[in-house]
Structures are given as structure tokens and as C-alpha cells.
Motif scaffolding. Structure first.
Motif, mmCIF file in Angstrom:
data_model
loop_
_atom_site.group_PDB
_atom_site.id
_atom_site.type_symbol
_atom_site.label_atom_id
_atom_site.label_comp_id
_atom_site.label_asym_id
_atom_site.label_seq_id
_atom_site.Cartn_x
_atom_site.Cartn_y
_atom_site.Cartn_z
ATOM 1 N N LYS A 33 0.890 -1.338 0.230
ATOM 2 C CA LYS A 33 -0.120 -0.034 -0.034
ATOM 3 C C LYS A 33 0.934 1.361 0.084
ATOM 4 C CE LYS A 33 -2.287 -1.733 3.357
ATOM 5 N NZ LYS A 33 -3.429 -2.270 4.596
ATOM 6 N N SER A 34 2.019 1.159 0.578
ATOM 7 C CA SER A 34 3.098 2.164 0.580
ATOM 8 C C SER A 34 3.610 2.698 -0.511
ATOM 9 C CB SER A 34 3.721 2.077 1.912
ATOM 10 O OG SER A 34 5.142 2.692 1.682
ATOM 11 N N LEU A 35 3.910 1.343 -1.229
ATOM 12 C CA LEU A 35 4.495 1.584 -2.634
ATOM 13 C C LEU A 35 3.419 2.107 -3.537
ATOM 14 C CD1 LEU A 35 6.542 1.556 -4.944
ATOM 15 C CD2 LEU A 35 6.167 -0.911 -5.048
ATOM 16 N N LEU A 36 2.265 1.679 -3.470
ATOM 17 C CA LEU A 36 1.286 2.371 -4.589
ATOM 18 C C LEU A 36 0.993 3.755 -4.002
ATOM 19 C CD1 LEU A 36 -1.011 -0.874 -4.779
ATOM 20 C CD2 LEU A 36 0.240 0.200 -6.494
ATOM 21 N N SER A 37 1.044 4.035 -2.807
ATOM 22 C CA SER A 37 0.583 5.591 -2.477
ATOM 23 C C SER A 37 1.895 6.198 -2.928
ATOM 24 C CB SER A 37 0.318 5.543 -1.105
ATOM 25 O OG SER A 37 -0.531 4.952 -0.278
#
Length: 103
Positions: A33-37
């Protein structure tokens, strides 16, 4: 119940460019989720530990993808895999997200 969960999972996949089936406490899910964000992506998250039918959805996903673990990631309705698969695609991610209409 299994058929309902499978059609719900498939509907989520079909209606969203980027989907992460996740568990709220999972560190790999957080990394995904952090990478996508970071990429500025719009993505749909289904936290399997926070919904009543989470276990059934997880069973359905295993049936659909052959993968039981989370995160279970889809981009443009294609199964990407888990966090390590997503991280391995970092260099292609901008293009994948763009083609999914997520950025």
C-alpha cells in the motif's frame, strides 16, 4: 457462501483498476500500500481481517489465483501476485498503473 464470495471478489477485481486484498496488520500489505501510495496510485483495498466475509474471500481468491497469502494484488484485472512480485515490478509499475487508469 463460496460462490457469493467468489462473485464478490471477482466484482471487486472487475470494477477497479488496482486492487489489493490485504490484512490490516500485515507488514507486506503495508509495504504494498505504501509503494502504491508513493506512486500516487488510486487503488481499492479490501482488508480481509476487517470484513465479515474475509475468510470466504480469501478462500475465493485462492480458487481464482492459486495464491492464499496476502497481499493479493491485481492491476488491470490481471493477478500480479504478492508484495515481492509487486516490488519486483517497480520499474514497470508506472506504465502498469497508467494503463489501469490508476494515476
Amino acid at each position: 457462501m463460496a460462490a457469493a464470495a467468489k462473485s464478490k471478489a471477482q466484482k471487486i477485481i472487475d470494477e477497479n483498476g488496482v486492487v489489493v486484498f490485504s490484512k490490516s496488520y500485515c507488514p507486506y500489505c503495508k509495504a504494498t500500500k505504501s509503494l502504491l501510495s508513493e506512486k500516487g496510485a488510486k487503488f481499492y483495498v479490501e482488508e480481509l481481517d476487517l470484513v465479515d466475509d474475509g475468510a470466504a474471500l480469501q478462500d475465493a481468491l485462492e480458487e481464482i489465483t492459486g495464491q492464499r497469502s496476502v497481499p493479493n494484488i491485481f492491476i488491470s484485472q490481471k493477478h500480479i501476485g504478492g508484495n515481492s512480485d509487486l516490488q519486483a515490478k517497480k520499474s514497470q509499475l508506472d506504465g502498469l498503473l497508467k494503463s489501469a487508469g490508476a494515476v
